[in-house]
Design a protein around this motif. Structure first.
Motif, PDB file in Angstrom:
ATOM      1  N   GLU A  12      36.941  13.725  11.503  1.00 36.29           N
ATOM      2  CA  GLU A  12      37.979  14.572  12.083  1.00 36.29           C
ATOM      3  C   GLU A  12      37.798  16.030  11.649  1.00 36.29           C
ATOM      4  O   GLU A  12      37.954  16.942  12.436  1.00 36.29           O
ATOM      5  N   GLY A  91      41.760  19.124  10.559  1.00 37.64           N
ATOM      6  CA  GLY A  91      41.469  17.994  11.433  1.00 37.64           C
ATOM      7  C   GLY A  91      42.092  16.759  10.825  1.00 37.64           C
ATOM      8  O   GLY A  91      42.197  16.634   9.609  1.00 37.64           O
ATOM      9  N   THR A  94      44.572   9.697  13.327  1.00 37.57           N
ATOM     10  CA  THR A  94      43.940   8.669  14.149  1.00 37.57           C
ATOM     11  C   THR A  94      45.040   8.004  14.957  1.00 37.57           C
ATOM     12  O   THR A  94      46.219   8.120  14.635  1.00 37.57           O
ATOM     13  N   ARG A 122      42.724  16.825  16.611  1.00 33.25           N
ATOM     14  CA  ARG A 122      42.424  15.402  16.550  1.00 33.25           C
ATOM     15  C   ARG A 122      41.242  15.101  17.435  1.00 33.25           C
ATOM     16  O   ARG A 122      40.945  15.711  18.371  1.00 33.25           O
TER      17      ARG A 122
END
Length: 122
Positions: A12, A91, A94, A122
């Protein structure tokens, strides 16, 4: 815009790095990249730093890259406040099987504690 990007060794974070470097190349933001250590990451802080240097060089942008010590979330929030950044980019997140976002502890800490505007990629 004066942007701080916080990255760890997660996938991420690397997506956030690529997206932020691309935006910087397009609009000319002032970019500082802070590499923090996430013990459970597959990438070491040194590997992330080297990949970051390479990506920044390939993009042809001028960005400051630094490493931070200590708790990752706290270190990012503290730097964002001290550095007078307009935006802190991270980042993370999930998707759960039910379609909801799940945040890791670093992302959650930053979102809950930063006084700077936070952009989550994301």
């Amino acid at each position: 815009m004066n942007v701080l990007l916080g990255i760890v060794g997660s996938d991420e974070s690397m997506r956030a790095l690529r997206a932020t470097v691309e935006r910087t190349r397009e609009v000319g933001d002032d970019l500082t990249i802070a590499v923090v250590e996430k013990p459970e990451s597959d990438r070491t802080k040194e590997d992330v730093y080297a990949q970051t240097e390479e990506l920044v060089e390939e993009a042809g942008i001028d960005a400051e890259i630094r490493t931070l010590e200590g708790d990752p979330g706290s270190a990012l929030v503290e730097l964002a406040e001290r550095g007078e950044f307009d935006q802190l980019v991270i980042g993370g997140g999930t998707q759960s099987p039910m379609g909801k976002i799940r945040l890791g502890p670093i992302t959650e800490f930053v979102l809950l504690n930063a006084t700077t505007t936070v952009k989550l990629i994301r």
